[in-house]
Design an enzyme around this catalytic site. Structure first.
Site, PDB file in Angstrom:
ATOM      1  N   CYS A 153       0.819  -1.223   0.000  1.00  0.00           N
ATOM      2  CA  CYS A 153       0.000   0.000   0.000  1.00  0.00           C
ATOM      3  C   CYS A 153       0.846   1.263   0.000  1.00  0.00           C
ATOM      4  O   CYS A 153       0.323   2.363  -0.174  1.00  0.00           O
ATOM      5  CB  CYS A 153      -0.932  -0.004   1.205  1.00  0.00           C
ATOM      6  SG  CYS A 153      -1.939  -1.490   1.245  1.00  0.00           S
ATOM      7  N   HIS A 446      -9.756   2.586  -1.114  1.00  0.00           N
ATOM      8  CA  HIS A 446      -8.304   2.392  -1.034  1.00  0.00           C
ATOM      9  C   HIS A 446      -7.841   1.392  -2.089  1.00  0.00           C
ATOM     10  O   HIS A 446      -7.645   0.232  -1.804  1.00  0.00           O
ATOM     11  CB  HIS A 446      -7.957   1.908   0.387  1.00  0.00           C
ATOM     12  CG  HIS A 446      -6.546   1.478   0.561  1.00  0.00           C
ATOM     13  ND1 HIS A 446      -5.477   2.160   0.020  1.00  0.00           N
ATOM     14  CD2 HIS A 446      -6.008   0.414   1.232  1.00  0.00           C
ATOM     15  CE1 HIS A 446      -4.351   1.534   0.346  1.00  0.00           C
ATOM     16  NE2 HIS A 446      -4.656   0.477   1.068  1.00  0.00           N
ATOM     17  N   CYS A 481       0.709   3.062   6.010  1.00  0.00           N
ATOM     18  CA  CYS A 481       1.092   1.728   6.449  1.00  0.00           C
ATOM     19  C   CYS A 481       0.902   0.756   5.292  1.00  0.00           C
ATOM     20  O   CYS A 481       0.180   1.054   4.350  1.00  0.00           O
ATOM     21  CB  CYS A 481       0.246   1.287   7.635  1.00  0.00           C
ATOM     22  SG  CYS A 481      -1.520   1.263   7.260  1.00  0.00           S
TER      23      CYS A 481
END
Lengths: 495, 307
Positions: A153, A446, A481
């Site tokens: 990510c 996301h 993160c």
């Protein structure tokens, strides 16, 4: 970046020394300029834990780069929910769309850029040159070089940091950093048994050998192996990992739902204010993020059933409402030297200041899977002689509401500060009024590798607006993160 | 482990096939004499097959490398233990004995290409509160005759009482297991036993076939204990170092298919401790349990040793 500060000489962070809680809404802090009052009192961590933590996150000394890298703008597709609006679009389609939108906005058609770096987390092996292929499919000059980056990510943010560093060093003048993910276009692999048989088959020379290999394939071998959503070394999904961290830090359901609500409210308001008009290009029938629920309420969020942590000793608090959904989308950020921007008549929004990566040992449960930024951020801020109070905007990627809240809790913990960060006390308190002010991943969605570019472009614009309002330099922290116990943090300041 | 010098050595040309030793388990009845024969079996010049080692490593999630994980020599030497347990003079009936504990000390790495001398014997026949226990000991000697690897596998013959054998020292009273914070979770499919059997050669029907498992008192097939234990060892990963002592107590079998919770975490106070610091005890605490009931399948420790 400050050139005169090395880790050994770093002043103590100002926040832990303060007695009053740092719940101030004004940003008139001068902590960075204060004399380092405790510079001589270098910490010597007394516990092995602190030593381990300190050695796990090396803290290089900052060096002033030869020139600045500035963000000129960004573009992204609206983010879709998995299998919905972009179900028929591939990673390459989405990334090309994001780049082309950027090209159109900044008049880059036919322009040869220094470099394009982007990536995807869920990637077909045929997409080994995903970014280059997207460039070739875009309106950019086909002589623009490109390469793929992949850091879960953190892919988008890391692609940007790498390019910004190249620009600072004079290795290139202009670049696009980006990222894309499409869970609707996820690669499906065949199982190991079939895969091995097929590889053997490709090496077989005689018909007899081939027949023997083909005969070894059983119907059950034909079951496809979907992409793994769990951590390869632990078998726990990211949500289950975070559920453990959530319990460890005592993050409540109410606090998570409040953060999720704020994300939706803030993102909806930013859309209504036209904030995204020059950051997003509609794609495939979507003009806004498909996950955004402008009308959601705490009551609605409270009705959702927990989905993670149901088998742990403790209350399960993580729901579909306070966790990010699987999403599709792409983003791209234009970054260049100040000279290149001036030549093309483009106005810099923000400058890259510094970045720090970190990783944690989640495999043995030492830290939570998504807690690496908790170590990266203190290292980064201390190197730059900054505290949370010096930052106008704090952008913490909302993988889960509780990821953000666990990080905040760790930074506020005296014990964690002492034992794990090697400080005299807590690292600091984030003023919630500066946190994710235009919403984040909980509302926007996301698409893993696209999140970095979304945050970078929005934050650069926020910084430019803040400087226009106040006339002084504005600063922002970005923290992302990532799977594998990874984390990347970066500092931007208004240009 | 002190090697007993006063034993009659039975040298075998090679490690016997599992099929042959299993056939003997069907007929071996156990002599029920209250003493063990002073005998050991030996096989010299054993080498590791690279493909077989890779299959073993892959099924456990170990990296494919030239160094054998500690559980691999258990697999390699298991026929030797069975051939001791199926000798006419062995006091207990091999069939149905339960593997309750395993201790392995890896003194230094064992690699592909090493010539190993394996020797196996039984010792410490003892009365246990739920039957009779015996230890099967195996050592792997390197080319210099040094013990590179050694293992004590404790087996229990449930409900069997032999006259005149010493009582087991149960050590400290059992600590009640309380499920810790997991570091992982595994989905073990129904064919877990069959897949590990294909690699390990341990084709005990309780691992293969649900109907046969029922005959032996299990509702479904069960996972091999040493498969679950070795996967926990794999979860420790390279942090275990080259030399280590690995202790496992098996509590309850894993009925397949299963979801199990795992913990392979640094023990309290172990962080940063040097391997040659003998004061601190275990480096890692190991556990595998049923996340629904909270009951343990296995517990154990791993202690790094100076290499």
């Amino acid at each position: 970046m400050t050139s005169d500060v090395t880790p050994d000489q770093s002043p103590e962070p100002e926040v832990p020394a303060k007695k009053a809680p740092a719940k101030k809404t004004t940003a008139k802090k001068t902590a960075a300029k204060k004399a380092p009052t405790k510079a001589a009192a270098k910490k010597s961590p007394t516990t092995t834990a602190a030593r381990a933590a300190a050695s796990a996150q090396p803290s290089p000394s900052g060096t002033k780069p030869p020139r600045r890298a500035v963000i000129l703008g960004g573009n992204r597709t609206p983010f879709g929910r998995a299998g919905k609006a972009y179900a028929s679009a591939s990673n390459q389609d989405l990334l090309t769309a994001a780049i082309d939108g950027l090209v159109a906005r900044y008049g880059l058609a036919g322009v040869q850029l220094g470099e394009v770096a982007a990536g995807a987390v869920l990637k077909h092996s045929k997409d080994f040159n995903l970014t280059r292929e997207s460039v070739l499919g875009s309106a950019l000059d086909p002589r623009t070089p490109a390469y793929d980056v992949q850091q879960a990510c953190a892919t988008g943010l890391e692609a940007f940091v790498t390019l910004a560093n190249k620009i600072q060093l004079g290795q290139t003048d202009s670049a696009i950093a980006g990222g894309v993910d499409s869970t609707s276009d996820a690669p499906i692999a065949v199982g190991d048994a079939l895969r091995k048989a097929l590889i053997k088959l490709s090496y077989a020379k005689t018909a007899g050998q081939k027949a023997k290999i083909l005969a070894s394939i059983r119907p059950k071998h034909l079951t496809p192996a979907p992409p793994r959503v769990d951590e390869p070394r632990t078998g726990l999904s990211m949500g289950e990992h975070q559920a453990i961290t959530t319990l460890q830090w005592g993050v409540t359901r109410e606090a998570q739902d409040e953060l999720a609500l704020a994300s939706h409210v803030n993102l909806a308001k930013a859309y209504d204010d036209g904030f995204f008009d020059d950051l997003i290009t509609p794609f495939h029938g979507l003009a806004r993020d498909e996950n955004l629920r402008a009308d959601t309420t705490l009551e609605k969020l409270a009705t959702l059933k927990p989905v993670f942590g149901k088998r742990l000793e403790g209350e399960a608090t993580m729901t579909a409402g306070n966790s990010t959904p699987l999403s599709d989308g792409a983003s791209a950020v234009l970054v260049a030297s100040e000279d290149w921007a001036a030549e093309r008549g483009l106005t810099p929004l923000a400058a890259f200041v510094d970045a720090q990566s970190a990783a944690v040992d989640f495999v043995h449960g030492t830290d939570g899977l998504l807690m690496a930024p908790v170590f990266a951020v203190p290292t980064l801020l201390r190197r730059n002689n900054l505290t949370f109070d010096d930052l106008d905007f704090i952008e913490i990627h909302e993988a889960f509401a509780s990821t953000v809240l666990s990080a905040l809790a760790a930074w506020e913990s005296e014990e964690f500060g002492r034992e794990r960060l090697g400080l005299d006390g807590a690292f600091g308190t984030v003023d919630r009024a500066r946190l994710n002010v235009i919403g984040s991943s909980l509302a926007a969605g996301h698409p893993f590798a696209a999140t970095g570019g979304r945050i970078l472009a929005s934050t650069a614009k926020l910084l430019a607006q803040r400087k226009a309002e106040t006339g002084r330099t504005a600063r922002a922290l970005i923290s992302v993160c990532a799977a594998g116990g990874l984390g990347v943090a970066a500092i931007l300041e208004s240009a | 482990m002190r090697h007993p010098a006063d034993r009659q050595a039975v040298a075998l040309p090679e490690i016997p096939g599992m099929g042959r030793v299993y056939a003997r388990t069907l007929t071996a009845r156990g002599s029920r004499r209250p003493a063990l024969e002073p005998v050991e079996v030996r096989v010299d010049d054993v080498t590791i097959d690279a493909e077989h080692l890779a299959d073993y490593q892959r099924i456990l999630g170990e990296p494919v490398s030239d160094v054998a994980p500690a559980g691999y020599l258990f697999v390699l030497s298991f026929p030797l233990a069975l051939s001791i347990m199926t000798r006419k003079g062995f006091p207990l009936r091999a069939l149905g004995m339960v593997h309750v504990r395993n201790r392995i000390v890896q003194n230094h790495p064992v690699r592909i290409g090493d010539s190993l001398g394996l020797r196996t014997w039984a010792q410490d026949l003892r009365a246990h509160r739920s039957g009779t226990q015996v230890d099967l000991v195996t050592q792997a000697l390197d080319a210099d005759g040094d013990v590179a690897w050694e293992q004590v596998s404790t087996f229990l013959a449930k409900g069997v009482r032999l006259e005149g054998i010493p009582a087991a020292d149960d050590g400290a009273p059992r600590v009640e297991f309380s499920a810790p914070v997991p570091t992982g979770r595994w989905e073990l499919p129904a064919d877990t036993g069959r897949r590990y059997a294909a690699v390990s050669g341990d084709r005990n029907p309780i691992h293969l076939n649900p109907l046969l498992a029922r005959v032996f008192g299990f509702q479904r097939t069960i996972a091999h204990g040493m498969y679950t234990a070795a996967r926990v060892l794999a979860a420790v990963g390279p942090a275990r170092g080259e030399a280590y002592a690995w202790d496992v107590d098996f509590a309850r079998p894993v009925l397949l298919p299963a979801t199990v919770a795992v913990r392979a975490a640094e023990a309290d106070g172990a962080r940063g401790r040097r391997a040659d610091d003998a004061t601190g005890g275990a480096s890692f605490e190991l556990a595998l349990w049923d996340p629904r009931s909270g009951k343990p399948h296995l517990t154990g420790t791993l202690t790094r040793l100076p290499s």
